[in-house]
Design a protein around this motif. Sequence first.
Motif, PDB file in Angstrom:
ATOM      1  N   ARG A   1      43.417  43.797  48.255  1.00  0.00           N
ATOM      2  CA  ARG A   1      44.746  43.279  47.970  1.00  0.00           C
ATOM      3  C   ARG A   1      44.716  42.370  46.752  1.00  0.00           C
ATOM      4  O   ARG A   1      45.615  42.416  45.892  1.00  0.00           O
ATOM      5  N   ALA A   2      43.665  41.539  46.661  1.00  0.00           N
ATOM      6  CA  ALA A   2      43.537  40.665  45.491  1.00  0.00           C
ATOM      7  C   ALA A   2      43.400  41.485  44.221  1.00  0.00           C
ATOM      8  O   ALA A   2      43.948  41.120  43.173  1.00  0.00           O
ATOM      9  N   ASN A   3      42.672  42.598  44.307  1.00  0.00           N
ATOM     10  CA  ASN A   3      42.533  43.467  43.135  1.00  0.00           C
ATOM     11  C   ASN A   3      43.879  44.023  42.697  1.00  0.00           C
ATOM     12  O   ASN A   3      44.182  44.083  41.496  1.00  0.00           O
ATOM     13  N   ARG A   4      44.690  44.436  43.657  1.00  0.00           N
ATOM     14  CA  ARG A   4      46.009  44.990  43.320  1.00  0.00           C
ATOM     15  C   ARG A   4      46.919  43.929  42.713  1.00  0.00           C
ATOM     16  O   ARG A   4      47.661  44.197  41.765  1.00  0.00           O
ATOM     17  N   VAL A   5      46.868  42.699  43.266  1.00  0.00           N
ATOM     18  CA  VAL A   5      47.680  41.616  42.720  1.00  0.00           C
ATOM     19  C   VAL A   5      47.253  41.306  41.288  1.00  0.00           C
ATOM     20  O   VAL A   5      48.094  41.132  40.386  1.00  0.00           O
ATOM     21  N   LEU A   6      45.928  41.239  41.057  1.00  0.00           N
ATOM     22  CA  LEU A   6      45.424  40.968  39.712  1.00  0.00           C
ATOM     23  C   LEU A   6      45.835  42.065  38.742  1.00  0.00           C
ATOM     24  O   LEU A   6      46.257  41.791  37.611  1.00  0.00           O
ATOM     25  N   LEU A   7      45.738  43.303  39.191  1.00  0.00           N
ATOM     26  CA  LEU A   7      46.125  44.427  38.345  1.00  0.00           C
ATOM     27  C   LEU A   7      47.613  44.380  38.018  1.00  0.00           C
ATOM     28  O   LEU A   7      48.021  44.623  36.873  1.00  0.00           O
ATOM     29  N   LEU A   8      48.440  44.052  39.006  1.00  0.00           N
ATOM     30  CA  LEU A   8      49.887  43.973  38.798  1.00  0.00           C
ATOM     31  C   LEU A   8      50.248  42.854  37.829  1.00  0.00           C
ATOM     32  O   LEU A   8      51.078  43.040  36.927  1.00  0.00           O
TER      33      LEU A   8
ATOM     34  N   LEU B   1      49.204  43.956  34.280  1.00  0.00           N
ATOM     35  CA  LEU B   1      50.121  44.957  33.736  1.00  0.00           C
ATOM     36  C   LEU B   1      51.472  44.345  33.379  1.00  0.00           C
ATOM     37  O   LEU B   1      52.075  44.709  32.365  1.00  0.00           O
ATOM     38  N   SER B   2      51.946  43.403  34.197  1.00  0.00           N
ATOM     39  CA  SER B   2      53.224  42.757  33.905  1.00  0.00           C
ATOM     40  C   SER B   2      53.151  41.950  32.613  1.00  0.00           C
ATOM     41  O   SER B   2      54.065  41.988  31.778  1.00  0.00           O
ATOM     42  N   ALA B   3      52.042  41.220  32.442  1.00  0.00           N
ATOM     43  CA  ALA B   3      51.881  40.443  31.219  1.00  0.00           C
ATOM     44  C   ALA B   3      51.779  41.347  29.999  1.00  0.00           C
ATOM     45  O   ALA B   3      52.390  41.080  28.950  1.00  0.00           O
TER      46      ALA B   3
END
Length: 550
Positions: A2-9, A12-14
Amino acid sequence: MRANRVLLLLTLSALGAIVVLPIGAVLLQAIFPDLAQGSWARPLAHLGETLSNPALLELIGNTLRLGACVVLLSALLGIPLGCLRGLCRVPGARFWDLLFLLPFMIPPYIAALGWILLLQPAGYLQQLAGSHLGGFLFSFSGVVFVMTLNVFPVVYFAVSRGMAGSAGRLAEVGRVFGGNPWRCFWRISLPLALPGIAASLLLVFAMAIEEYGTPAVLASNAGFFVLVTGIERRFSDWPIDLPGASLLSVLLVVMAMFAFIAQRRLTAGRSYETLTGKPGEQAPRELGAWKLPALALFAATASVASIAPLFSILATAFSGTLSGGLSVANLSTRHFEAILTQGGNATRALLTSLSLGLGAAMLTGLLGLLVAYCVVRLRTRGRAIIDALSLLPNTMPGVVVGVGLILAWNQGFWPATPYNTWVILLLAYCCLFLPYPVRYANAALQQIGENLEAAARVHGAGMVVTLRRILLPLVWPSLGAAMLLVFAIASRELVASLLLAPTGVQTVSLFIWRQFEQGSVGQGMAMSSVTIALTTSVMLLVSRKRGSLR
């Protein structure tokens, strides 16, 4: 996970806000010629006219030739110097580092003007030595010469930091097992530094093909035009050709992407891990009989790359008149007195540039680390896309990024917009200079084994703690050097500032540019001298506190 997905999101947003929006706006403008008028009609209607222009092939050929020559000369100059700095005990190493940082603190258009004042007929060189090099300067070779001196420190710092790490220590292990110094260098140290070398040469190529100042000042006088000057003319000459300029910008992106693919192919299928446990200190080698030749190489390079243009800038700043030449009677501080008595405009411009440069360095450093972590560590299908997006801005001239930000944010449907505020300048700087920390952090992470993070997770550390307590200290020498470069370059960025600076906001580059437009070359050089002195002092202070220059 989950932390990986949050970091990836978050990453990507930035990237979406900083990179995708302006570049996407330029791409849409290249496809839909009437987009600026709010129409999606006639897609690619201008494609045939632009591509059939016989001057286009010449622009592309000149751009590729210029980029390739600058990369070759930067490698020939930066790799040997970086190897000596990283592996050996070079007397005055910090002093040489500081001198090689100076080209980044001198705006390219200022450096080009300095070389003109130095080498032109009746210039400073002729006044001192009785001869000039104007014919060489205003030629293709002269343009390559000046641009190489501006960008070769990218290679020097990448190689020196890579060699100063575990690559040198492992080479010592090779010598223990019977390898001679040259064999250990070619078989161990140099291959392990390959990610940093490839990343730095990619940045040099991107910088060379998108640089506007030097080609505009020197190449046009030599009858040598490149894509970036062609783009600027389509933006500035009437009638303005936004679709054509956007299409030429897309061609620049394609060129840079080929270099990006070549870098990935060069380093693919190889492991560069050298830190699999607690890092140790490496004792640099003594130069022995090579001490004097090495010092001569450092001194000659620093004299030509840093001292010569700086001398020209200072000589102009302290000359009462240009026609007075180099003489004691012509020495004057009136240009400095003039910039100090302009109602505080110079001081405000300087503080604005330093603040924006610091903000851009911090934001790009953080995002660069996150992007590099996603690309190197996370096993996601889209990591190549993230890496490519982080590289794209360095393939876009500042004028194109500026227009892209205008097209993206000057729209009525946004509830709030950074357009016409200082934030738009910060976004432009972050977009333009993000590739520096990304490339440097990427190369550093490839040398760090994953077992360090695994050990942290076994002991209960989360991703944030692992990044902050383990990975960040290990990549900080490379990342910190990249952030210093971002600060230096962002503090004097010109083209995007010309397009985006709102009313009442003036940066150092705008102040200097307007002095030149008004014919006050001495005042412009005086402000340049003050800026160089302040940015050098700040970078030296930071490097001492953080240990970036070791």
